[in-house]
Design an enzyme around this catalytic site. Sequence first.
Site, PDB file in Angstrom:
ATOM      1  N   ASP A 164       0.638  -1.534  -0.009  1.00  0.00           N
ATOM      2  CA  ASP A 164       0.497  -0.073  -0.508  1.00  0.00           C
ATOM      3  C   ASP A 164       0.986   0.876   0.238  1.00  0.00           C
ATOM      4  O   ASP A 164       0.637   2.242   0.331  1.00  0.00           O
ATOM      5  CB  ASP A 164      -1.369   0.011   1.088  1.00  0.00           C
ATOM      6  CG  ASP A 164      -0.036  -0.324   2.581  1.00  0.00           C
ATOM      7  OD1 ASP A 164       0.873   0.108   2.758  1.00  0.00           O
ATOM      8  OD2 ASP A 164      -1.098   0.538   3.378  1.00  0.00           O
ATOM      9  N   GLU A 165       2.288   1.074   0.220  1.00  0.00           N
ATOM     10  CA  GLU A 165       2.604   2.250  -0.347  1.00  0.00           C
ATOM     11  C   GLU A 165       3.754   2.794  -1.121  1.00  0.00           C
ATOM     12  O   GLU A 165       3.844   1.072  -2.513  1.00  0.00           O
ATOM     13  CB  GLU A 165       3.674   2.133   0.998  1.00  0.00           C
ATOM     14  CG  GLU A 165       2.687   2.237   2.313  1.00  0.00           C
ATOM     15  CD  GLU A 165       4.038   2.634   3.304  1.00  0.00           C
ATOM     16  OE1 GLU A 165       5.169   2.431   3.225  1.00  0.00           O
ATOM     17  OE2 GLU A 165       3.763   1.760   4.523  1.00  0.00           O
TER      18      GLU A 165
HETATM   19 MG   LIG Z   1      -0.946   2.734   4.721  1.00  0.00          MG
END
Ligand SMILES: [Mg+2]
Length: 411
Positions: free
Chosen positions: A104-105
């Site tokens: 998620d990054e």
């Molecule tokens: Mg995150």
Amino acid sequence: MRTILHSDLNNCYASIESISHPEYRKIPFAVGGDEELRHGIILAKNECAKKYGIKTGEPLLTARQKCPDLKVVKPNFELYDKYCTAVRELYGEYTDMVEPFGIDESWLDTTGSVSLFGEGKKIAEEIRARVKKEFDLTVSVGVSYNKVFAKLGSDYKKPDAVTVITPENYREIVWELPVEDLLYVGKSTKNKLNGCGIRSIGELARTSETFLYSKLGKHGKMLHIYANGLDTSPVTRVSEADIVKSIGNSTTALRDMQNLADVNIVFHYLAEQVCRRLRSHSLKCNAVQIYARRKDLTSFERQTRLKNPTDISGVVCEAAINLMRLNYSFEQPLRAVGIRTSVLVDSNAPVQLSFFEDAEHTEKMRSIDMLKDKINAKYGKRSIYRAVLMSDKTLLPEYNKEIYSACFNSH
Ligand SMILES: [Mg+2]
């Protein structure tokens, strides 16, 4: 000067679950393991659950003690992957230099995009607004002139925020923060630094490089560079094909693994999954890595090179078990283990077979695996499995419950 963004999806799993269940937004909510079996940990929680002091990685049991009304759902990784990939595609509209960091990054190098889309802050604000509008998710974005400070920026203010860290303001923003907020300062490095009286990133930056080298070796030198804003590491462009650099899987066992026999069962289960994925990508691996988390949550990793590239479950499993046998004597039970295969090559690439290798036996093992793939594809994953998986039904994760009940009820 470079313009680097680091964008982080806030409370990723919990936020994605809330898209289809908006009612979760107003209540303490988390994604985690199986509750019926009193097993599992918190994988993600929403802002409301945070207020109860619930932390990622803590057992569901203690989370429940803090908040008896906590709503918990099981993870749906396929769904998370779908959203995270779509968000990365959105980043790709601003630059082709996107480097994922976890699911998620991502780092984005937008240096070359400034003339097209405006300065870093403007791009960050636009991405933040679009992710919210188009996906109903929020990101926090750090904007800076190096990757380390960009990452710090995305952690600095969240959710749904943009933080800009410049050569002019980094002393006020970054230097105030505790050392453990810096990338690659883990628990043990933090303790070592704190032991030398170094508590903030500013104190780290002002400590002499020689001293840090004497205490932490190369790692100390690197952290000194990071703390002073001198990180020059590039954002590595990652194409979808490059992402398949390694294939792995890990699992938390239903009960702690006490010995090699326990690990053997779980490794068989993981090796099957990992090798099935290798075969489906027409890949073979040259290296096998194991990962293990002890009961006290400390962990270790070990890896080995294979004599010949393989996609055979039995071979990968054996390499993993050997690594475990050589490297761990179960002073403490293990809570989770994983297998990762790397140095991947096309499975049709020619191989020089070693003289002593029993090629015929290897081919037989491979045809069993291929046949099993076919049966599983046609009749479902419960249609055929290794007998070893049945030898102890208290170990494997919940999604195997069905396999167990199918097996034990019908036989
Ligand atoms: Mg995150």
